[in-house]
Enzyme design. Structure first.
Site, mmCIF file in Angstrom:
data_model
loop_
_atom_site.group_PDB
_atom_site.id
_atom_site.type_symbol
_atom_site.label_atom_id
_atom_site.label_comp_id
_atom_site.label_asym_id
_atom_site.label_seq_id
_atom_site.Cartn_x
_atom_site.Cartn_y
_atom_site.Cartn_z
ATOM 1 N N ASP A 155 -4.929 9.182 10.713
ATOM 2 C CA ASP A 155 -3.525 8.874 10.980
ATOM 3 C C ASP A 155 -2.901 9.451 12.305
ATOM 4 O O ASP A 155 -3.035 10.448 12.656
ATOM 5 C CB ASP A 155 -2.663 8.831 9.558
ATOM 6 C CG ASP A 155 -2.957 7.977 8.549
ATOM 7 O OD1 ASP A 155 -2.844 6.645 8.509
ATOM 8 O OD2 ASP A 155 -3.096 8.673 7.535
ATOM 9 N N GLU A 170 0.772 -1.118 0.052
ATOM 10 C CA GLU A 170 0.043 -0.077 -0.173
ATOM 11 C C GLU A 170 1.009 1.338 -0.057
ATOM 12 O O GLU A 170 1.905 1.285 0.731
ATOM 13 C CB GLU A 170 -0.982 -0.069 1.227
ATOM 14 C CG GLU A 170 -1.904 -1.149 1.406
ATOM 15 C CD GLU A 170 -2.820 -0.937 2.583
ATOM 16 O OE1 GLU A 170 -2.202 -0.185 3.580
ATOM 17 O OE2 GLU A 170 -4.000 -1.699 2.512
#
Length: 294
Positions: free
Chosen positions: A60, A49
């Site tokens: 995140d 990814e």
């Protein structure tokens, strides 16, 4: 030459849990980044990814946010992401991870074609707005891209059909509801229940990540899903001591594939198999490695 897009399907349908490795594009200069990708591929990563750096990555945690800031400071993030995807896709099936804002800013059609031409197997928009989902799925499909979909664990059963509609490649079931980089305990039973709900709603493979911070947790999540993606531990290593990242990835790969688990799965290959025999179905507790792709 890029890995054929159908290789992503093959990786996610193998009898064992696959290892995905997340890398933020542009963390290092191009030559160093390619060396990192090469080493991680050799360390048994099954798929990559590649994160498109973004200035507001609200899903995140600090480690990936910091990596994105470093990349953004270096400039030319889209071009550098395309180069990272090109190299990664020559080695393993590769999916781009992005937020919607860059897709909207650059244009869905332009971005889809750019990453398709770079060899990406798919693009996952982690915060895809519901009202843009149909357009994005159509655009990506026209470009030959899969569109994995992140699904919230809090989605009610009645909302799952809409949540998975148009998705392709895989469904992403976060192991934690916290941002990436979470290092606390995981509610494995809640994750098991959620993955089962996803499998009831869709035939797509189920992938998990977020909060799988240790080898022990990876081993516990592996029987539930078709792939585990490791992000923050690898990104932390790449940011501080890149030479340690391949060994770390290899350790996670091994944790996903203990001998007894692999042997159990090998006894029940997905293709052309009969349903679990009644005696095994009664004896095998949930979550059972042989059940998870049933």
């Amino acid at each position: 030459m890029p890995i054929p897009p159908e290789s992503l399907h093959a990786v996610l349908r193998q009898p064992r849990c696959a290892l995905g490795v997340f890398l933020p594009a542009g963390l290092h200069p191009t030559a160093a980044e390619r060396r990192d990708i090469d080493a991680l591929a050799e360390a048994d990563a099954d798929l990559f990814e590649i994160g498109l750096p973004h200035h507001s990555p609200f899903l995140d945690g600090p480690v990936i946010q910091s990596a994105y800031r470093r990349a953004l400071q270096s400039g030319n993030v889209l071009d550098r992401t395309v180069r990272a995807v090109e190299h990664a896709a020559s080695l393993r099936p590769t999916v781009v991870m992005t937020y919607w804002e860059p897709v909207s800013r650059h244009g869905p059609e332009h971005l889809a074609r750019l990453f398709a031409d770079a060899g990406a197997a798919g693009v996952m928009v982690v915060d895809l707005p519901a009202h843009m989902a149909a357009r994005w799925h159509d655009t990506a499909r026209d470009a030959g891209l899969r569109t994995p979909r992140l699904v919230s664990r809090h989605t009610p059963d009645s909302g799952l059909p809409n949540a998975v509609a148009g998705a392709s490649g895989w469904l992403y079931a976060p192991a934690s509801t916290a941002p990436t980089g979470y290092q606390g305990p995981l509610d494995i039973q809640a994750l098991a229940d959620f993955t089962q709900r996803l499998r009831t709603a869709s035939e797509l493979p189920v992938v998990s990540g977020v909060g799988i911070s240790t080898l022990a947790l990876a081993a516990r999540v592996a029987p539930l899903v078709d792939a585990v993606v490791i992000g923050t531990p690898v990104v932390r290593a790449l940011a501080t001591d890149p030479g340690q990242a391949p060994a770390l990835a290899a350790s996670f790969a091994q944790a996903l594939r203990p001998t007894t688990l692999t042997e159990t799965r090998a006894r029940f290959p997905r293709a052309d198999r009969d349903p679990l025999p009644p005696d095994h179905r009664r004896a095998c507790p949930a979550p059972c490695p042989a059940r998870r792709r049933q």
